[in-house]
Enzyme design. Sequence first.
Site, PDB file in Angstrom:
ATOM      1  N   HIS A  17      -9.893   1.126  -1.013  1.00 42.27           N
ATOM      2  CA  HIS A  17      -8.453   1.014  -0.815  1.00 42.27           C
ATOM      3  C   HIS A  17      -7.844   0.415  -2.082  1.00 42.27           C
ATOM      4  O   HIS A  17      -8.040  -0.768  -2.375  1.00 42.27           O
ATOM      5  CB  HIS A  17      -8.170   0.132   0.398  1.00 42.27           C
ATOM      6  CG  HIS A  17      -6.728   0.137   0.820  1.00 42.27           C
ATOM      7  ND1 HIS A  17      -5.734   0.680   0.052  1.00 42.27           N
ATOM      8  CD2 HIS A  17      -6.125  -0.335   1.946  1.00 42.27           C
ATOM      9  CE1 HIS A  17      -4.578   0.540   0.672  1.00 42.27           C
ATOM     10  NE2 HIS A  17      -4.788  -0.062   1.828  1.00 42.27           N
ATOM     11  N   HIS A  59      -3.776   7.958   5.276  1.00 39.94           N
ATOM     12  CA  HIS A  59      -4.012   6.635   4.694  1.00 39.94           C
ATOM     13  C   HIS A  59      -5.464   6.223   5.003  1.00 39.94           C
ATOM     14  O   HIS A  59      -6.167   5.796   4.127  1.00 39.94           O
ATOM     15  CB  HIS A  59      -3.014   5.645   5.304  1.00 39.94           C
ATOM     16  CG  HIS A  59      -2.914   4.358   4.556  1.00 39.94           C
ATOM     17  ND1 HIS A  59      -2.782   4.286   3.198  1.00 39.94           N
ATOM     18  CD2 HIS A  59      -2.908   3.069   4.998  1.00 39.94           C
ATOM     19  CE1 HIS A  59      -2.702   3.021   2.817  1.00 39.94           C
ATOM     20  NE2 HIS A  59      -2.787   2.259   3.899  1.00 39.94           N
ATOM     21  N   CYS A 109       0.800  -1.232   0.000  1.00 40.00           N
ATOM     22  CA  CYS A 109       0.000   0.000   0.000  1.00 40.00           C
ATOM     23  C   CYS A 109       0.830   1.278   0.000  1.00 40.00           C
ATOM     24  O   CYS A 109       0.268   2.369  -0.108  1.00 40.00           O
ATOM     25  CB  CYS A 109      -0.961   0.002   1.177  1.00 40.00           C
ATOM     26  SG  CYS A 109      -1.812  -1.567   1.366  1.00 40.00           S
TER      27      CYS A 109
END
Lengths: 357, 420
Positions: free
Chosen positions: B343, B303, B170
């Site tokens: 995401h 995030h 990520c």
Amino acid sequence: MNGERLLLSGVGAVTWDGTGIEAVHRALSGMASPFAVEEPREGFTVEVGRIGRINDPESANCYKRWGQLDTYSRYGFVAARVALEDAGIGLDSEGRERMGVMLGTSFGCMEENQRFDRYEIVDGIVKGASPLVFKGTVDNAPAGWIAVAWKLGGPNATFVSGEGSALEALWSAEGLLRRKRANALLVGGVERFSDIHLMLVDRDVTRHGERLAEGAGIVVLEREDSLAARGRSVQDAHAELVGVVRCSGSLHTSLARAMEQLGVDASEVGLVSLAVPTLADVPADVLEMWAEGTEVVADKEVLGEAHGAWGGLALSAAVCRLGKAGPGWQGQPLSVIHVFGEGSEHFLAVLRATNWS
Amino acid sequence: LPPSGRSSSGYLVPTPRVVVTGLGMVSAAGQGIESAWRLIRDGRSALAPVTLFDSQPYGGALSGEAVHLERENGEDRSLQLLRLASDEVLEDAGWGEAQRGADTAVVLGTCQGAIENARGIHRDFFRRPQPSPTAEDRRAFAEYRPGYGTQYLADLVHADGPRATVGMVCVSSSVAIIHALDLLRRGAAKRVVAGGFEGFSQFVFSGFHCIGALAAGPLRPFDEERDGTVLGEAAVLLTLETLEEAQARGTHIYAEVLGGGYAADAFHMTAPDPEGRGLERAVRQALEDADIDPTEIDYICAHGTGTVFNDGMERATFERLFAELAAAGKMPAISSMKSVFGHTLGAAGALDAVASVLALDEGLLPPSVALEKPIVDWDFVQGKGRDCNGHLKVALSTNSAFGGNNSALVLRRHCAEGQA
């Protein structure tokens, strides 16, 4: 001591023939066990330096969760352990929040992904995915495990840029260390082959060797002031990293540009390590660049094509060749290590021997 | 002596300033930056039930799929996303023949790359009798190599310079942008296409499901009732070049990339350090690189995955980093783009960077759309985008990942000479 120099203060490796820099020594001296001959598909055989599931009691002793590590991560973990021990950095060393891990790989966690797919999802039906397998399905797993085990809180990155990955990591690490973003970095490459890779590999390989190999090569690259703070001298390190240069174009042009950029004279180079399968693949204009007595080698002939791990193994091999014929390499202070990048790019790293005066 | 124009550390002297001149994106919001920004501005979520496969065995869930995308010629979905985003970014940057060649680099991040097409091979080649490999199998396998997407894009945009790929889950694409910054500062390239791409796949979905990280309902970053994340897909690209080159071309400059940093938690493979020490180190590195103070940050594009652990970790990090501002009741505005797009893993860092760049360029703070009960009394941007009357100058974008990786980017609004 100006603190600006970057030293290779530790070296670690894993090859099909064993663990540690001794395994690289054995391969270079022709004493390693032979490559295995595998037949991944009917009528197609390939020579493979296969490691497989590695069990390393010393790694198990230093990290209680060793048993959870996937095979790909284990290669990197063991090479890192050996390099850290060689550098004298332990689980209780100070300043580990300013130490990091910069690795490269070409195929990364592909084998773990295949395991996950084969056993966890069958014909679209979820059979019960395993969190333990899932945590190995990321390319940065080795760098993550190493950081967790040794509590290395500094920069941590994983490059998946093909064969150039390990030197991509070295190029990046050099910048971080010179800008004082870290004191020491574990740098190198890790590669594990997937079975599917062997099944689908083309026979007409040109740039890469016919012999494929798994492995890991990792060095500790450290700032001189950090080394001194740990009570070690420059002479305790294997070599100094003069610099890493990346260029696109022919190999000859790239070598010439790299030497100019780093201020290196060809007459001071004692070893040139080229990432070609054999020396027969080296263009004449490249061989003619060096002084008489310079050793030009294609170590993939004996270590195998280790793809993303190659840069790390080539650094380890250069360290192994130190002092074999006088101080430095063939009595000269410098060695040049070449690795192919993606596209038409080349990476060139220049090392200076610390045992040469 | 080092060659002229280069310091002993290998960096160009003076170190060039790096700016963003082009954007391209394909996501659950549809094709193009405009559609994505409209969704952000209006405070709407693109998340919807999974369509790519039957999600009932997992209990059903939402996803951020690019549902408008028709599969073409057997091309892997992730590469399709990448190709479409590249068309937009080149046009937006105004790059032509002069921007092709050895001075142009491509740096991408991805988590699983072209995995969907490879999954059939995973199963087929372990059955007996084993099939003979076909040209299609070889192609799918070659495309599955993690660095393939970068090669694919570099060929599309005729970039013959450095081609690097970051594989850090990520944080992949945010570290790709930091790596691109390094290439430009060290003179290894004059311009870079940087970013990330990720196709929505059952593989990753199954993995996130098995670790209990998926939300049962909407994704609610920093909400007291958050219960997990929702996976999405995207390709997000930015063109970076030196300020000098951008000004010489007279092109629009969205923002300046001031600095970046990354660091490890060194805590756990899949769980973040609850204290967020790794993220704090990454942010401090980025601030040092940017040569600015935490008090200069106006906006944090966090995030914000919507998991209990991640958002708690980010809260702990920001509490320490911005303690002075928090005590004075002047915390920077915070939001997360995950509630809009899901995401997007390997594309998430680039997506957050683009949201930050657009926020700086447009002077509008992006919202967390499903946030109703914030976990702490800070300035979370809720509902719709918030106009900030020209006060938005510096943005911080943060990301964290499996493996204990963290990254941070600092971006600044670009002001033409003579402007405040």
